[in-house]
Structures are given as C-alpha cells and as structure tokens.
Design an enzyme around this catalytic site. Structure first.
Site, PDB file in Angstrom:
ATOM      1  N   HIS A 135      14.095  41.001  -6.146  1.00  0.00           N
ATOM      2  CA  HIS A 135      12.907  40.145  -6.027  1.00  0.00           C
ATOM      3  C   HIS A 135      12.705  39.605  -4.610  1.00  0.00           C
ATOM      4  CE1 HIS A 135      16.063  37.116  -6.680  1.00  0.00           C
ATOM      5  NE2 HIS A 135      15.240  36.222  -6.174  1.00  0.00           N
ATOM      6  N   ASP A 136      13.772  39.424  -3.846  1.00  0.00           N
ATOM      7  CA  ASP A 136      13.662  38.878  -2.490  1.00  0.00           C
ATOM      8  C   ASP A 136      13.901  39.917  -1.408  1.00  0.00           C
ATOM      9  OD1 ASP A 136      12.816  36.255  -2.673  1.00  0.00           O
ATOM     10  OD2 ASP A 136      14.833  35.445  -2.980  1.00  0.00           O
ATOM     11  N   LYS A 185      12.736  39.745   2.285  1.00  0.00           N
ATOM     12  CA  LYS A 185      13.338  38.863   3.278  1.00  0.00           C
ATOM     13  C   LYS A 185      14.118  39.615   4.351  1.00  0.00           C
ATOM     14  CE  LYS A 185      13.656  34.660   0.466  1.00  0.00           C
ATOM     15  NZ  LYS A 185      14.552  33.658  -0.173  1.00  0.00           N
ATOM     16  N   HIS A 236       7.074  37.472   2.769  1.00  0.00           N
ATOM     17  CA  HIS A 236       8.149  38.285   2.182  1.00  0.00           C
ATOM     18  C   HIS A 236       7.783  38.883   0.813  1.00  0.00           C
ATOM     19  CE1 HIS A 236       9.528  34.750  -0.241  1.00  0.00           C
ATOM     20  NE2 HIS A 236      10.104  35.664  -1.011  1.00  0.00           N
ATOM     21  N   HIS A 280       6.603  36.819  -7.597  1.00  0.00           N
ATOM     22  CA  HIS A 280       7.574  35.808  -8.020  1.00  0.00           C
ATOM     23  C   HIS A 280       7.376  34.454  -7.350  1.00  0.00           C
ATOM     24  CE1 HIS A 280       9.617  36.912  -4.245  1.00  0.00           C
ATOM     25  NE2 HIS A 280      10.346  35.818  -4.377  1.00  0.00           N
ATOM     26  N   ASP A 324      14.786  31.898 -10.948  1.00  0.00           N
ATOM     27  CA  ASP A 324      15.109  31.896  -9.516  1.00  0.00           C
ATOM     28  C   ASP A 324      15.140  30.467  -8.983  1.00  0.00           C
ATOM     29  OD1 ASP A 324      15.608  32.927  -6.933  1.00  0.00           O
ATOM     30  OD2 ASP A 324      13.468  32.902  -6.452  1.00  0.00           O
TER      31      ASP A 324
END
Length: 531
Positions: free
Chosen positions: A377-378, A381, A406, A432, A461
């Site tokens: 999900h990240d 970044k 991001h 998200h 999260d």
C-alpha cells in the site's frame, strides 16, 4: 523408506474401512409401485436370494403413484423401479414416470414398466413418449424374464453412477486447477483423483456399497503417512496417520512400493510409487473386495502415471504462487524499513486487514486477496525524498504536497502488471489515503466510491501507525488510538468498519501483539546464533 518433510511425498489411496472386507455390500434398492398386493408378494418371492455383484436387494413398496413419488423423493438412490401403469388412474404410472424424470430430476433410476392391460398403454407409443428403460406385460413376465430385466437394470444403474462419479471427480480437479492460490488445492485435486479411480474401476465409495472402495490421500512423514484427503469412509479422516486406518500388511505394501519405487499388486491390494522431478514421490494405494483384472491393473498404472505429471504441474504452480507472495511481503518490508516505520508493520496491517474483511462479511477469497495486496500500500514512498520521508518534525506545505504524491506513484508502479494481486494492490495504493467524507487525497473520493479494500486499509493502517513509534512521534496508548478511530468515524473512516473493529477490538489487539512477539522471538534467535 527415507525421511521426508511433511510437504514431501503424497499418497493416494482407495481404501476399505478396516475389517470391512468381511461385510456384505449395501443392498440395491428396488421399488415396486403397484396397487395389487399380490404383485408385491410374488415379486419379492421370485427375487428372494437375488444378488448382483455381491449385493442383495432391498425391497420398497408403494401402492399408488403418489406413494411411489414420495418413496423416490425419500430414496433418490433407488436403482430399479417396477412400475404399474394402471392404478388410481388409467395412466398413473406414466404420469409418475414423467414426474420422476422432470420434477424429481432423477435420471439414474431404471424404470421397468409392467402392465396387465397393454392396450391401455401401447408399447411403441410409451417407449417413444416416456423416458422408461423397459416395457413388460405382466402376462409374459416369467420369473426368468424378471430376473433378466432387474439384472439389466442394475447393470445400467451401476454404469450411470460410475459416470456421475467420474463427473464429480473432474469437477474437483477443475476446481483445483482454477484457483491455485487456495491452500486446499492439493486436497481438492487428491479427492478428484480418488473419485476418478473408483469410477475407472466400476467401484463406488461406502455410501453405495457397505465396506467397498473408499479413498484417502496422504503425505509421507517419517515411517508413516499423514492423510490429506479422502473419500467415502475417509472423507473426514484428514490429518490422521495412515497407520490408524490401514492394517499392518497394507502399510508394509505402501512402504515396499516407496522403497523400491515400483508398483505392486496383491490379490486385493495395490500400491504404486511414482517419482517426480522435484524429488517428491506419489503412491497410489487401493484395497478392494475383489482382485483386479489384468486390464484394470493396466488402467490403474496408466492413470497413476498421468496423475504424477498433473501433480507435478500443480505443485510447481503453488511454488510460484508462494514465491510471489514472499516477494510482495519483502518489497513491502523494504519500503517500511526505508520509511523507518518499525518492524513488521506490513505484516501486521495485512493480517488485520484480512481479519477486518472477514468480520465485515467479505468472501474468504477476497480477504485472502486483500491480505496479499496490503503489504504494497505504501510502495509509492520509494520515490519520496528522504528529506521529506524521514523528517522528524511536521511537514511544510511544499513537503506535504510531495508526500501526497505517493499514492499516485504507488499506483503507477503496481498498475503495470496485469496480475490480479498487483491490480488489487494498485487500487489500495491509490485510495488508501482517501477519506469517507471526501477530505482525503489524491482524488477526494468519498463514501462507497472508495473501494472496500482501500477503506479497510485506511482503518488498519492508521490504527497500527498510531500504536507504533515513528521518527516524528511516540506510540499512542491503546485507549487513545481507539478513541481516535471513534472520533474519525464517518469522517476519515467508513463508520461501519470502525464499528466492526471496535466490536472485536480485543481480537485485533491480540493479533497485533502476537505478530510483534513473533518478530521479537526471531530477533532473539538470530542474536543467539551469532558467535
């Protein structure tokens, strides 16, 4: 036999219950539908002592078409029905024959029409217009002709059952190959193979013949075998040891086949071992009430060899899927470590997302997909500069604008793949940071226009982040973190999901702590191994 890992060798077996060889097979059901009591008595007398393939007859009686319909509804496994034409109406038997095929959907019972008034139902017309299997005038139906008609009907019924079992086996195999990400694909495939084998040899499981062919499949474990799939008497024996089910001679036959990597037949047993390129070995085991013919022995060996190839392909696909999952989690952890998010964050949110999905009522396959997609999900970044990503203090307006890129960056990275896991991960990465009230970014989606996966990701999260230490903050207390979720219910978060999580908060917190403890145990073990 050498030692193997639990995931090593797989054994297929078609197997009788221990001691069942001495038992009689379950009787064939024969239904007599006639309004004359004498017809029932004479039929039973003539067929007394009748046997077909070692099984006797079980007689059922109905004295009207309505009673016959009820008897068939309650006994769908009736093999042969002796049906009178003229009962409560001149065509009651013909009406029942049509109801059996069209309303009850029973295409397997063999219908032998018996009539004392052939003129009421001419044979040619009845055979053309009704799905019956034989037509007899009561005046010509001698004891020998009745014996022949019933035997022919049972043989036809047996063959239809074998075809149906074959179809069921194929459905199991197709189900296994259609979704190799399911953890029970091997088990489904094994059950399909066992069903196919009993069909191939004109055998049926214990639901048809008491003590006849049933099946199991097992993995090699030291000097024993762990059952992973079964049919008939063994349909609920998964995870038991084969030695608890098979006798000493049968276990010895299996061990001999594995040791010599060959096939062995005895009078009532068969065990064949087939190696595959991965080093695993497959063993097919059969225990029967009769000796296999040379043709049947040939069929068994050919079938088992083909199964080996199919199983090797199935295992290879599962290895690829497992590698895929590990790569996803590893990449997620790389992003996590670069952001100094603390250990195991992606694993915690993945497991909590699965749990929230299940409590929210999502299908299990969707929850499994969500768990696989969450670690990415990240991923966007990775393209955020360290000066922004690792800043200890609050971000200024320009830095916040950079950070808010991001989700789109992550989507662009993941959306290049057509893989369904990557597509789900791309959707989560993009959404998200969206909020239920539309105040999120990058698009400003609101409510149910945000995918359910992304709404779940947002809740778990944030919860895990609040409870974890970051470069820019200390960990929050559980009470404060849960209070924040409640405060943002209907604003940042889907209110239903917040209510669901809070209703099961102890389960989520225990899951999170368990993963943290596992991580600490791994770290301690790693330090102890160092010199």
């Amino acid at each position: 036999m050498t030692d193997h890992e639990l995931q090593g060798d797989i054994v297929f077996a078609a197997e009788d219950d221990a001691g069942a060889a001495a038992q009689e097979r379950k009787a064939w059901k024969l239904l007599i539908v006639d309004d004359e009591e004498d017809v029932h008595s004479i039929t039973r007398m003539v067929l007394e002592g009748f046997e077909f393939e070692g099984a006797r007859l079980e007689f059922l009686s109905a004295f009207s078409a309505d009673e016959g319909r009820q008897a068939l509804a309650e006994n769908p496994d009736v093999a042969v029905m002796l049906l009178d034409v003229v009962m409560e109406t001149p065509h009651a038997g013909l009406d029942l024959a049509r109801q059996v095929r069209e309303e009850l959907g029973n295409s397997q019972v063999r219908i032998i029409l018996r009539t004392g008034q052939p003129g009421q139902a001419p044979e040619r017309q009845v055979i053309i217009n009704y799905d019956i299997n034989d037509y007899k005038s009561k005046s010509e139906l001698t004891a020998q002709k009745l014996f022949t008609a019933v035997t022919t009907g049972l043989r036809s019924f047996r063959d239809l059952r074998a075809i149906d079992f074959s179809r069921q086996g194929l459905e199991d195999i197709i189900a296994a190959s259609a979704d190799l990400f399911q953890t029970d694909s091997i088990e489904l495939f094994a059950r399909g193979v066992l069903t196919q084998m009993t069909s191939l040899l004109h055998l049926e499981d214990s639901s048809m013949y008491l003590g006849d062919a049933s099946g199991l499949a097992a993995r090699d474990r030291l000097d024993d075998f762990v059952i992973i799939a079964g049919t008939g008497d063994f349909s609920s024996q998964e995870s038991r040891l084969a030695s608890e089910v098979l006798d000493a001679q049968e276990m010895e036959l299996i061990r001999r086949a594995v040791h010599d990597d060959q096939c062995f037949f005895s009078r009532t047993s068969y065990a064949g071992c087939f190696g595959v390129s991965s080093g695993a070995r497959h063993v097919l085991f059969l225990r029967l009430l009769r000796e296999l013919t040379p043709l049947e022995q040939n069929l068994v060996q050919i079938f088992a060899a083909n199964v080996t190839v199919a199983f090797e392909n199935l295992q290879l696909n599962q290895e690829i899927a497992q590698t895929h999952r590990e790569v996803i989690f590893t990449l997620g952890e790389v992003v996590e470590n670069r952001a100094l998010a603390g250990g195991m964050h992606v694993r915690r949110v993945a497991e909590m997302a699965w749990l929230l999905g299940r409590h929210a009522g999502l299908p299990e396959e969707d929850c499994d997909l969500l768990r696989l997609a969450m670690p990415m999900h990240d991923v966007g970044k990775v393209a955020i500069p360290d000066s922004v990503l690792l800043k200890a203090g609050p971000l200024d307006e320009i830095e916040r604008g950079i950070m808010e890129r991001h989700p789109r960056l992550g989507f662009d990275i993941l959306n290049r793949s057509g893989n369904h896991i990557m597509q789900a991960a791309a959707r989560i990465a993009l959404e998200h940071q969206e909020a239920w009230d539309g105040s999120g970014y990058p698009v400003g989606l609101a409510g149910e226009s945000i995918h359910i996966f992304s709404r779940i990701a947002r809740v778990v999260d944030v919860l895990d982040s609040l409870l974890s230490q970051r470069v820019y903050k200390e960990a929050w207390s559980v009470a404060d973190a849960l209070a924040y979720l409640q405060d943002q219910r209907g604003r940042m978060f889907d209110p239903v999901l917040v209510d669901t999580l809070l209703a099961h908060k102890d389960e989520f917190l225990a899951l999170r702590e368990n993963i943290i403890q596992q991580s600490q145990d791994i770290e301690i073990a790693g330090r102890e191994k160092k010199p």
